[in-house]
Design a protein around this motif. Structure first.
Motif, PDB file in Angstrom:
ATOM      1  N   GLU A   1      -3.851  -8.397   2.681  1.00 23.87           N
ATOM      2  CA  GLU A   1      -5.048  -8.541   1.847  1.00 23.87           C
ATOM      3  C   GLU A   1      -5.595  -7.199   1.386  1.00 23.87           C
ATOM      4  O   GLU A   1      -6.184  -7.094   0.307  1.00 23.87           O
ATOM      5  N   ASN A   2      -5.405  -6.181   2.205  1.00 23.97           N
ATOM      6  CA  ASN A   2      -5.936  -4.854   1.871  1.00 23.97           C
ATOM      7  C   ASN A   2      -4.890  -3.964   1.199  1.00 23.97           C
ATOM      8  O   ASN A   2      -5.077  -2.753   1.081  1.00 23.97           O
ATOM      9  N   PHE A   3      -3.780  -4.561   0.733  1.00 23.01           N
ATOM     10  CA  PHE A   3      -2.711  -3.773   0.121  1.00 23.01           C
ATOM     11  C   PHE A   3      -3.182  -3.150  -1.193  1.00 23.01           C
ATOM     12  O   PHE A   3      -3.865  -3.793  -1.987  1.00 23.01           O
ATOM     13  N   ILE A   4      -2.809  -1.893  -1.386  1.00 17.99           N
ATOM     14  CA  ILE A   4      -3.118  -1.163  -2.615  1.00 17.99           C
ATOM     15  C   ILE A   4      -1.796  -0.751  -3.258  1.00 17.99           C
ATOM     16  O   ILE A   4      -0.925  -0.183  -2.603  1.00 17.99           O
ATOM     17  N   CYS A   5      -1.630  -1.050  -4.537  1.00 18.13           N
ATOM     18  CA  CYS A   5      -0.396  -0.699  -5.235  1.00 18.13           C
ATOM     19  C   CYS A   5      -0.189   0.817  -5.188  1.00 18.13           C
ATOM     20  O   CYS A   5      -1.094   1.574  -5.574  1.00 18.13           O
ATOM     21  N   PRO A   6       0.973   1.278  -4.715  1.00 17.41           N
ATOM     22  CA  PRO A   6       1.191   2.728  -4.621  1.00 17.41           C
ATOM     23  C   PRO A   6       1.344   3.406  -5.968  1.00 17.41           C
ATOM     24  O   PRO A   6       1.274   4.624  -6.059  1.00 17.41           O
ATOM     25  N   LEU A   7       1.550   2.629  -7.038  1.00 12.00           N
ATOM     26  CA  LEU A   7       1.729   3.225  -8.358  1.00 12.00           C
ATOM     27  C   LEU A   7       0.441   3.297  -9.148  1.00 12.00           C
ATOM     28  O   LEU A   7       0.027   4.352  -9.602  1.00 12.00           O
ATOM     29  N   CYS A   8      -0.208   2.118  -9.321  1.00 16.44           N
ATOM     30  CA  CYS A   8      -1.398   2.098 -10.188  1.00 16.44           C
ATOM     31  C   CYS A   8      -2.703   1.959  -9.404  1.00 16.44           C
ATOM     32  O   CYS A   8      -3.782   1.932  -9.991  1.00 16.44           O
ATOM     33  N   LYS A   9      -2.592   1.832  -8.056  1.00 14.52           N
ATOM     34  CA  LYS A   9      -3.751   1.802  -7.155  1.00 14.52           C
ATOM     35  C   LYS A   9      -4.615   0.546  -7.313  1.00 14.52           C
ATOM     36  O   LYS A   9      -5.766   0.548  -6.897  1.00 14.52           O
ATOM     37  N   HIS A  10      -4.063  -0.515  -7.883  1.00 17.77           N
ATOM     38  CA  HIS A  10      -4.799  -1.772  -7.984  1.00 17.77           C
ATOM     39  C   HIS A  10      -4.636  -2.575  -6.696  1.00 17.77           C
ATOM     40  O   HIS A  10      -3.640  -2.435  -5.984  1.00 17.77           O
ATOM     41  N   PRO A  11      -5.613  -3.465  -6.384  1.00 17.73           N
ATOM     42  CA  PRO A  11      -5.613  -4.191  -5.114  1.00 17.73           C
ATOM     43  C   PRO A  11      -4.660  -5.389  -5.111  1.00 17.73           C
ATOM     44  O   PRO A  11      -4.068  -5.747  -6.146  1.00 17.73           O
TER      45      PRO A  11
END
Length: 448
Positions: free
Chosen positions: A429-439
């Motif tokens: 649930e708390n994952f953040i995209c490593p590329l664009c930083k979206h949740p």
């Protein structure tokens, strides 16, 4: 005076070279300059495929005017909004006020950030699979997000089989009159620069490049026209194979790259001795770099090339020697996978390099081999024995047939913003995209 070449029926090259540029994107050394490629279709309708960097604006606009030969420009296709390909877009709009600009939704969102002209007045918004008929030619648009910006797309001409591939399949280096690969000798130095371009510019986006290659594989391609470097009219499969291998993070050669960061020579000495021992034991592919002298873009490229990596560093301020820290952060940020690694540290009063190196590289889940090797200031007799043992471990590992483990099927989610794919049992649930930083809320599960 104009400098153009016809590349196929109705298509012309109208780009140019910048041989004065020293740092591409103000980061990467380009001792041989760079080309900015732009292409013009002269059909019932005229279509410009991407513009050019401001550095060659005069040459580019002169080329364009010559090929148009008094005709107006009907369309500009923007495959990539980065300024080295769009800086002269405003000049085009001023010269050809009725021109229509073809791009996707993200293209025009970015365009409004770069320019002040009335973008909406000129915009034709397309999505993946849409087409544009120009007379004898039909252009179709293939979205390839994050190769290497989120708006990137490619344009395919079904009439000739030409794929205008944006920043994919490009290289560093200005063109030397030889526009086509059929006119060139693709020697080792060429592939070194092609890899350095890929790894530094696109290397972080292996999943996205692989997805783009899958789309391209469905097309009958006769020619690749990138935005940098030569046009691929021969050896297309070779370039695609190299790109697929780089995107999958597969080493090109079974060999050892040793990168050392040394202050007073002790660490450098250890690295040189290890290289000699590896050679004595039959390893032919060895490369040694002093990271304080060699630009990081070259070492990053070599890290993609070699199967086994050795990082030897002095400790510094109770941490890591700064050039080594910068290198490892670069490697981590480019998400390099599938490497076997050896770490060597040096320290006089508080050795701390190895712990810091491992912490930086931890997200990459590499295979570490060899016992811990800590040098206290200078090599001693006992250290020679450890270097010898370390060389044996590396040789033994290189002689192994590394088998890929068959993993159980996992679920996958794709970021709706940039296309990054996450694999696992569940998407945190708390994952953040490593590329664009979206949740995580901006991810959707892939079900096909």
């Amino acid at each position: 005076m104009f400098n153009v070449r016809q590349i196929s029926d109705d298509f012309y090259y109208v780009g140019g070279n910048d041989r004065r540029l020293e740092l591409f994107e103000n980061v990467y050394p380009v001792p041989d300059g760079v080309s900015y490629n732009s292409y013009l279709l002269v059909d019932d309708k005229t279509v410009l495929l991407d513009t050019a960097d401001a550095a060659i604006a005069h040459q580019f606009l002169e080329n364009l005017e010559h090929v148009l030969d008094g005709r107006t420009l009907d369309y500009v296709v923007v495959n990539h909004m980065e300024p080295d390909h769009c800086a002269t877009l405003c000049d085009i709009v001023v010269r050809y006020p009725d021109v229509k600009i073809v791009g996707n939704t993200m293209t025009f969102r970015m365009m409004k950030q770069f320019f002040n002209f009335d973008v909406d007045q000129h915009a034709i918004v397309v999505k993946d699979g849409d087409t544009l008929e120009t007379g004898h030619h039909v252009l179709s648009f293939v979205t390839t997000p994050m190769v290497h910006w989120p708006e990137v797309m490619m344009t395919y001409d079904s009439t000739t089989g030409i794929l205008f591939s944006a920043d994919a399949f490009g290289t560093f280096g200005a063109l030397h009159g030889n526009l086509f690969t059929s006119e060139m000798d693709l020697d080792e130095s060429f592939w070194d620069e092609a890899r350095r371009y890929y790894t530094n510019i696109v290397g972080k986006y292996g999943v996205q490049v692989t997805n783009a290659l899958k789309k391209a594989s469905t097309l009958d391609i006769s020619m690749l026209c990138p935005l940098h470097g030569p046009i691929w009219d021969e050896d297309i499969s070779l370039m695609v194979e190299h790109t697929a291998s780089w995107a999958a993070y597969k080493p090109e050669v079974k060999g050892v790259m040793i990168a050392y960061g040394s202050i007073y020579g002790g660490t450098a000495n250890a690295a040189e001795i290890l290289a000699s021992k590896l050679s004595e034991k039959g390893i032919h592919n060895i490369k040694v770099y002093d990271i304080s002298k060699t630009d990081l873009s070259y070492i990053l490229s070599e890290s993609f090339k070699y199967s086994h990596l050795v990082f030897a560093s002095a400790s510094y301020n109770a941490g890591l020697f700064t050039p080594m820290q910068n290198l490892l952060i670069e490697i981590k940020e480019h998400l390099l996978q599938n490497r076997t690694c050896v770490l060597i540290e040096n320290g006089t009063w508080a050795p701390s390099a190895k712990k810091t190196m491992k912490a930086i590289l931890e997200p990459l889940s590499w295979n570490y081999i060899g016992e811990e090797l800590t040098i206290k200031s200078r090599m001693k007799n006992a250290d020679f024995e450890k270097i010898e043992a370390l060389a044996d471990v590396i040789v033994e590992d290189m002689n192994k047939e590394h088998q890929v483990k068959e993993e159980a099927p996992v679920r996958k989610w794709r970021c709706k913003i940039c296309g990054y794919e996450y694999s696992g049992e569940e998407l945190p649930e708390n994952f953040i995209c490593p590329l664009c930083k979206h949740p995580a809320s901006d991810f959707e599960e892939i079900t096909e």
